[in-house]
Structures are given as C-alpha cells and as structure tokens.
Write a protein that holds these residues in place. Structure first.
Motif, PDB file in Angstrom:
ATOM      1  N   ASP A 380     -28.654  -0.973  26.093  1.00  7.16           N
ATOM      2  CA  ASP A 380     -27.732   0.161  26.044  1.00  7.16           C
ATOM      3  C   ASP A 380     -28.514   1.310  25.393  1.00  7.16           C
ATOM      4  OD1 ASP A 380     -25.912   2.060  25.096  1.00  7.16           O
ATOM      5  OD2 ASP A 380     -24.325   0.579  24.811  1.00  7.16           O
ATOM      6  N   ALA A 381     -28.909   2.293  26.215  1.00  2.00           N
ATOM      7  CA  ALA A 381     -29.845   3.323  25.731  1.00  2.00           C
ATOM      8  C   ALA A 381     -29.234   4.192  24.638  1.00  2.00           C
ATOM      9  CB  ALA A 381     -30.299   4.187  26.906  1.00  2.00           C
ATOM     10  N   ALA A 382     -27.971   4.586  24.809  1.00  2.00           N
ATOM     11  CA  ALA A 382     -27.349   5.474  23.819  1.00  2.00           C
ATOM     12  C   ALA A 382     -27.196   4.752  22.481  1.00  2.00           C
ATOM     13  CB  ALA A 382     -26.004   5.964  24.329  1.00  2.00           C
ATOM     14  N   LEU A 383     -26.749   3.510  22.551  1.00  2.00           N
ATOM     15  CA  LEU A 383     -26.580   2.725  21.324  1.00  2.00           C
ATOM     16  C   LEU A 383     -27.932   2.521  20.641  1.00  2.00           C
ATOM     17  CD1 LEU A 383     -24.590   0.892  19.637  1.00  2.00           C
ATOM     18  CD2 LEU A 383     -25.443  -1.012  21.023  1.00  2.00           C
ATOM     19  N   GLY A 384     -28.944   2.195  21.443  1.00  2.00           N
ATOM     20  CA  GLY A 384     -30.273   1.939  20.894  1.00  2.00           C
ATOM     21  C   GLY A 384     -30.826   3.166  20.190  1.00  2.00           C
ATOM     22  N   LEU A 385     -30.682   4.324  20.806  1.00  2.00           N
ATOM     23  CA  LEU A 385     -31.219   5.551  20.204  1.00  2.00           C
ATOM     24  C   LEU A 385     -30.480   5.896  18.911  1.00  2.00           C
ATOM     25  CD1 LEU A 385     -33.107   7.958  20.227  1.00  2.00           C
ATOM     26  CD2 LEU A 385     -31.496   9.151  21.739  1.00  2.00           C
ATOM     27  N   ARG A 386     -29.178   5.738  18.950  1.00  2.00           N
ATOM     28  CA  ARG A 386     -28.386   6.042  17.758  1.00  2.00           C
ATOM     29  C   ARG A 386     -28.832   5.166  16.570  1.00  2.00           C
ATOM     30  NH1 ARG A 386     -22.994   8.090  17.194  1.00  2.00           N
ATOM     31  NH2 ARG A 386     -21.947   7.062  15.453  1.00  2.00           N
ATOM     32  N   ARG A 387     -28.984   3.890  16.855  1.00  2.69           N
ATOM     33  CA  ARG A 387     -29.413   2.969  15.784  1.00  2.69           C
ATOM     34  C   ARG A 387     -30.860   3.226  15.381  1.00  2.69           C
ATOM     35  NH1 ARG A 387     -26.670  -2.713  17.861  1.00  2.69           N
ATOM     36  NH2 ARG A 387     -24.574  -2.226  17.085  1.00  2.69           N
ATOM     37  N   ALA A 388     -31.694   3.558  16.347  1.00  5.01           N
ATOM     38  CA  ALA A 388     -33.104   3.821  16.026  1.00  5.01           C
ATOM     39  C   ALA A 388     -33.203   5.016  15.081  1.00  5.01           C
ATOM     40  CB  ALA A 388     -33.903   4.086  17.297  1.00  5.01           C
ATOM     41  N   ARG A 389     -32.422   6.055  15.350  1.00  4.47           N
ATOM     42  CA  ARG A 389     -32.443   7.233  14.476  1.00  4.47           C
ATOM     43  C   ARG A 389     -31.939   6.867  13.080  1.00  4.47           C
ATOM     44  NH1 ARG A 389     -31.403  12.638  17.570  1.00  4.47           N
ATOM     45  NH2 ARG A 389     -30.211  13.061  15.680  1.00  4.47           N
ATOM     46  N   ALA A 390     -30.898   6.047  13.029  1.00  4.00           N
ATOM     47  CA  ALA A 390     -30.374   5.627  11.725  1.00  4.00           C
ATOM     48  C   ALA A 390     -31.394   4.758  10.984  1.00  4.00           C
ATOM     49  CB  ALA A 390     -29.056   4.876  11.908  1.00  4.00           C
ATOM     50  N   ALA A 391     -32.076   3.892  11.728  1.00  7.00           N
ATOM     51  CA  ALA A 391     -33.058   2.996  11.100  1.00  7.00           C
ATOM     52  C   ALA A 391     -34.235   3.801  10.547  1.00  7.00           C
ATOM     53  CB  ALA A 391     -33.553   1.965  12.112  1.00  7.00           C
ATOM     54  N   THR A 392     -34.716   4.769  11.321  1.00  2.00           N
ATOM     55  CA  THR A 392     -35.843   5.574  10.847  1.00  2.00           C
ATOM     56  C   THR A 392     -35.437   6.394   9.624  1.00  2.00           C
ATOM     57  OG1 THR A 392     -36.733   5.697  13.079  1.00  2.00           O
ATOM     58  CG2 THR A 392     -37.510   7.348  11.505  1.00  2.00           C
ATOM     59  N   ALA A 393     -34.232   6.930   9.647  1.00  2.00           N
ATOM     60  CA  ALA A 393     -33.774   7.724   8.499  1.00  2.00           C
ATOM     61  C   ALA A 393     -33.671   6.838   7.256  1.00  2.00           C
ATOM     62  CB  ALA A 393     -32.442   8.387   8.811  1.00  2.00           C
TER      63      ALA A 393
END
Ligand code: NOJ
Ligand code: MG
Length: 582
Positions: A380-393
């Motif tokens: 799920d690309a949108a979910l993945g990106l959202r979590r990736a941004r949260a993880a990096t932050a």
C-alpha cells in the motif's frame, strides 16, 4: 527547571559532550554510484555525475556521503566483486575523478566514506588468477580458502555451507592438467572467492589498501560483511539458514561473528588513528561495520573504543511498525552501545533491502521479503510513505548518527513491478526455480529522479537507465518537491536543519509518559540542557493530544485541533529551561 536531570527515572541515554568528534552524530548519505547521476549518457551513474550533484547534498543538510564500491570490477555483484582495490572502474570514471570528488566534497563541507570489501575479492583479481594456476598447498592458494573435496574422489564440497546468494558455497577448479581439483569457498557469488584472513599476507595487503585511500583523503570506510571475515578454522558443517542477515541469537554460525574478527578491527583502528591530527577531532577517520549481528550487545563489540566507530543498527532497520518493538530496540541499542562508550548508528534503508516507503506498506508480520515482483502482493504505497516519513522523523530525533539511502529523501518507493528479464542481482539468477528463491535487490537500486520533464527523469543526458524507472518516479523528482511545503524533500531538509541546529544527535534520551502500547514518545535534551524536544510517534488509530509547546516539525498534517494522527511523528519544543525563555 524541567531540565532532564541524570536522575530522571526514564532516562535511557546521557547527552554527549558538545565537543565530541564529527562522526558521533553525523548523518551520512549513501550514494549508490551506478544509480545516482549519469554524466555521459551510458545509463550508468558515474563519478563526474556525482561531483556535479554534490551541492544538492550540502543543501539537504547531511554531513557526509558514503559511496558504494566504484573500484575496477567485472560487476557480477554491482562492484562488490573487486578486481583492483586501487583504481576506479572505467564505467564510473578515473582515479583523478575520485580525487576531484573528495576535494569537491571537502570544499562543500562534506566528508567522504568509501566502501571496503575485505571478505572476498573478485575472481578476476590477480591473486585469484594466480591461485588458479598454482598447485594445491601453494602460497598463491593460501590467500583464499581452497580445500580438498569430500568423498573418495573429492567430488563433494568440503562442507555443507551454502552461498548467501543461493546454491552451494563451494566451487571446484580444475588442476593445471585439466583433471578435477580443489574447491574454494565463496559465501556469495562464485565470482567472489573468500580470502583467508589467517594469512598475514592478506592482513598486510588490506592495511596497504586502507592507507592508499586514507592518503587520498577519504574520511572513512564502510566495511562490507564485517562479521564474516574470520571462519571457524575447522570449517564445520552447519545447520540453519545461511542468509547474511540471519544469525540467530544464541546460535553461533561458524562463518559469522567469530570473535577473531575483532583483532582485525583493532589493527585497522590503529592504522586510522595515525591519520588523526592531535587536537583536531574533525580529522578523525572512521570505520563503519556492516555486521548483521544479534543481539544488540554482540553488535556493540564492533564499536568498542579500540575497534570501529560505527556499526549499522540493523535490528532497528528490521523493526516492524509497532510502538513496543521500537521502544525495545531503541533502548537495547542505546544501553549496549553506552556500555562501550559508542554512539548508535540508526538506519532504515540501503541498497540491499526493500525501500522503507514500500516495506512499511506491506503486512507488518516480521517476515523478511527479498524483493517484490509484479505478481507478488503489492504494498500500500500511501500507507508505506506515511509510515516511512514518520519513521524517519523519529529516527532523526534519536541521539547518535544516522545513514540515509539515496532517494529516501524523495519518498521513493521500491520498483515493485520490474520485469524479471531486466533483473541483474545475482541473487535472483542463483535462486531462480529453487526453494530459496529471492526476487532480488534491483527494485531498490533504480536510478534517481531529478527532473520530472526530462528523459530518464534527469538521471542522465539521454533516456538510458541501466534499470527502468517506474512512471511514479516523475512526480517524485527533486524539481517537483524542491521548496514545496509538505513534500518529503522539504520534510528531510527541515529534520536535518533542526537536528543540526539543536544538536539532537548529541542529546540525551528519556521516555516520556505519553508512551503507551500505541505511542512512542521520548524527550531529547541537548547536552547543555538548553533545549528539550518531545518526539511523539503515533502508531495507533486514535489521535494523540500534545502538551503545551511549539510544533517544530510534523511528518504529516495534524488534526484540526492540533493532535497527532495515526502514523505521524511530531517534534515539539518544550518550554523547559531558563535559557530558552530568556
Ligand atoms: C553486502 C553488500 O551490501 C551487498 O550489496 C553485497 O552483495 C554483499 N555484501 C557481498 O559483498
Ligand atoms: Mg555514465
């Protein structure tokens, strides 16, 4: 005054001295040379391309670059098969380009870390070529792990070790007269023979290679397969998976994490330290271990004071999207490394794993996936990106250093629908049709996207790219995100800016009472106590209300009433100290 004192019960990690050397809190950007920027249009990235784009990294706000191998190589494993450690492969440029790259980076205030591949050479390396024509028992063969086969005619491999890339870990060579001869060990591809680190000639040679690059001005080395150099001398049969990353806790594999590797790193540390200018910590050169080792305490052995400086925190990289799992890995890593006085080196992505913008969009079942193909379930690309941004932050607020992998600052996903016929990773070809099947790592190695309106998205002057780029890379190109509020590139720039400005990489870490089964919350206080940030990551479905403070940065939009929605990280500046309120 609200300052986190050393007696705070939830304090996990003390702040570093603000004078500590550069690498202890450095953010290092990994360039995969064949996929970053192509200057000559052959479809393969190169050193002149990298040099042209270095100002982008200064503006991003990183401290250093790490370059995956650019040495002379037949490229059976994308350059991790080195035929000449002292020269550049013509695909990438010339030695003079490497010199210019190092100088240009230094002029821009960026350090340069290069890749060192000491576990194996290429089979094209002169040493291996000499070994092939020399008889068993010769000095030429003794640089590698040649052994007689088992069985009455030596037809069976010397033991049952598998290659990490699939298939047997041994290959047989003919005798000079053409009859079947000895076998040699290769933990990776057949073209990557393992060298014998018990041989003093081998040790001397790699010392000289280190000096060659140190003399050219590099600031450090990322050490490939750092946990694999020394093998149990009995070469015993083994049980269990041979995967590079699977070294189960409590089960010592005879080729991974043998205690003898540490002698090598002590020796190298002594070499590097001779390059330090007394009184100038900025001159320190570093070693970073690629060691897939568990538990965290074993990993910390690589960063004892007289060994390496950094070791990638792969337990962190492999953590599924779960609050309790992150709390555990962060605490265990900080405590283990604190015990040896080393910083922790956080990482979420590299050229060997599925990009985290896609990984977090897959079911979080803790199962490792080796690549994704067009006929596999898609993330799920949108979910993945959202979590990736949260993880990096979250990651960039943790004390210690961090590595970023090229393109993650754009939120690039894995290429998950690559046609199988274009795949180049040897793991794909070696495991095809077997029950060890791995789709391979090509999907995370796709050429960069710089300009949305150009062929190859600005990767090179023409349309050539050594792997095809997915259409989605157009909208993610640098020029589409540059200066755009809310873009992933803007988020990374802001994170790196605040992190550096307030020295959060040198800060302390204490768990905050907002932490729960669905929320990870910690306080990072700078060493001088003047700044405290509260970092909140919400893994649960319900928004989390924030205490009073200024939102410095958020990985995604907050709710209308200022709460942290699901899969979002916020940095909040707390009004804590006298200095701050003055
Ligand atoms: C680890 C490297 O990161 C990977 O790309 C390579 O295939 C193996 N080591 C073998 O050198
Ligand atoms: Mg090129």
């Amino acid at each position: 005054m609200g300052r986190v004192s050393p007696t705070t019960p939830d304090l996990v990690h003390h702040a570093d001295s603000p004078e500590s050397p550069w690498w202890r809190d450095a953010v290092i950007y990994q360039i995969y040379p064949r996929s970053w920027a192509d200057s000559d249009g052959d479809g393969i990235g190169d050193l002149p391309g990298i040099i042209d784009h270095l100002p982008y990294l200064r503006d991003l706000g990183v401290d250093a670059v790490w370059l995956s191998p650019f040495y002379v190589s037949p490229m059976h494993d994308a350059g991790y098969d080195v035929a000449d450690y002292r020269d550049i492969d013509p695909l990438f440029g010339r030695l003079a380009d490497a010199d210019r790259l190092i100088d240009t980076a230094h002029d821009l205030g960026l350090k340069v870390v290069v890749d060192l591949v000491p576990n194996h050479t290429s089979s094209d390396h002169p040493w291996f070529q000499e070994a092939l024509t020399a008889p068993p028992g010769s000095a030429e063969r003794a640089r590698y792990l040649f052994r007689d086969g088992r069985g009455p005619h030596g037809d069976l491999p010397p033991n049952n070790w598998r290659s990490v890339f699939g298939g047997t870990g041994w290959s047989r060579v003919p005798n000079p007269d053409g009859t079947p001869g000895q076998w040699y060990l290769h933990l990776f591809d057949t073209t990557q023979p393992d060298v014998d680190w018990d041989n003093p000639e081998v040790r001397d040679e790699y010392d000289a290679i280190l000096r060659f690059w140190l003399d050219r001005g590099v600031d450090g080395f990322r050490v490939d397969v750092a946990h694999g150099l020394v093998k149990d001398p009995a070469l015993p049969d083994t049980t269990g998976s041979m995967h590079l990353t699977e070294n189960p806790v409590g089960h010592v594999m005879p080729m991974w994490d043998q205690d003898g590797v540490h002698d090598i790193y002590r020796r190298w540390r002594a070499v590097l330290d001779t390059y330090t200018i007394p009184g100038d910590p900025d001159s320190q050169r570093i070693l970073c271990a690629e060691a897939w080792v568990r538990p965290e305490e074993r990993l910390s052995h690589y960063v004892r004071p007289d060994e390496m400086h950094q070791a990638f925190n792969f337990p962190f990289l492999e953590t599924p999207w779960d609050s309790a799992a992150y709390r555990h890995v962060i605490e265990a890593s900080l405590r283990s490394n604190d015990a040896v006085g080393a910083p922790t080196t956080w990482v979420l992505a590299n050229h060997d794993v599925i990009r985290h913008a896609s990984r977090f969009g897959l079911p979080q079942d803790g199962q490792r996936r080796n690549g994704i193909g067009a006929h596999d379930p898609q993330p799920d690309a949108a979910l993945g990106l959202r979590r990736a941004r949260a993880a990096t932050a979250m990651m960039l607020a943790l004390p210690g250093g961090a590595y970023l992998y090229q393109g993650e600052e754009l939120g690039l996903p894995e290429h998950t629908t690559l046609p199988d016929e274009v795949r180049q990773d040897p793991t794909y070809h070696r495991t095809l049709g077997t029950d060890e099947f791995q789709r391979g790592r090509d999907g995370c190695r796709i050429p960069m996207t710089w300009r949305h309106d150009q062929p190859s998205f600005g990767f090179g002057p023409g349309a050539n790219t050594w792997l095809p780029q997915p259409d989605t890379y157009g909208d993610l190109a640098v020029d589409r995100q540059d200066g755009i509020p809310g873009s992933t590139l803007t988020l990374y720039r802001d994170l790196l800016h605040y992190r550096r400005k307030h020295r959060f990489g040198h800060g302390s870490l204490a768990w905050d009472s907002l932490t729960s089964t669905t929320v990870l919350a910690f306080r990072n206080t700078s060493g001088d106590g003047t700044r405290t940030a509260l970092i909140v990551t919400n893994f649960g479905p319900d928004p989390v209300a924030l205490p009073e403070g200024d939102v410095l940065i958020a990985s995604g939009p907050l709710t209308d009433d200022g709460a942290v929605p699901t899969d979002t990280t916020v940095w909040l500046r707390l009004p804590t100290t006298q200095e701050e309120t003055r």
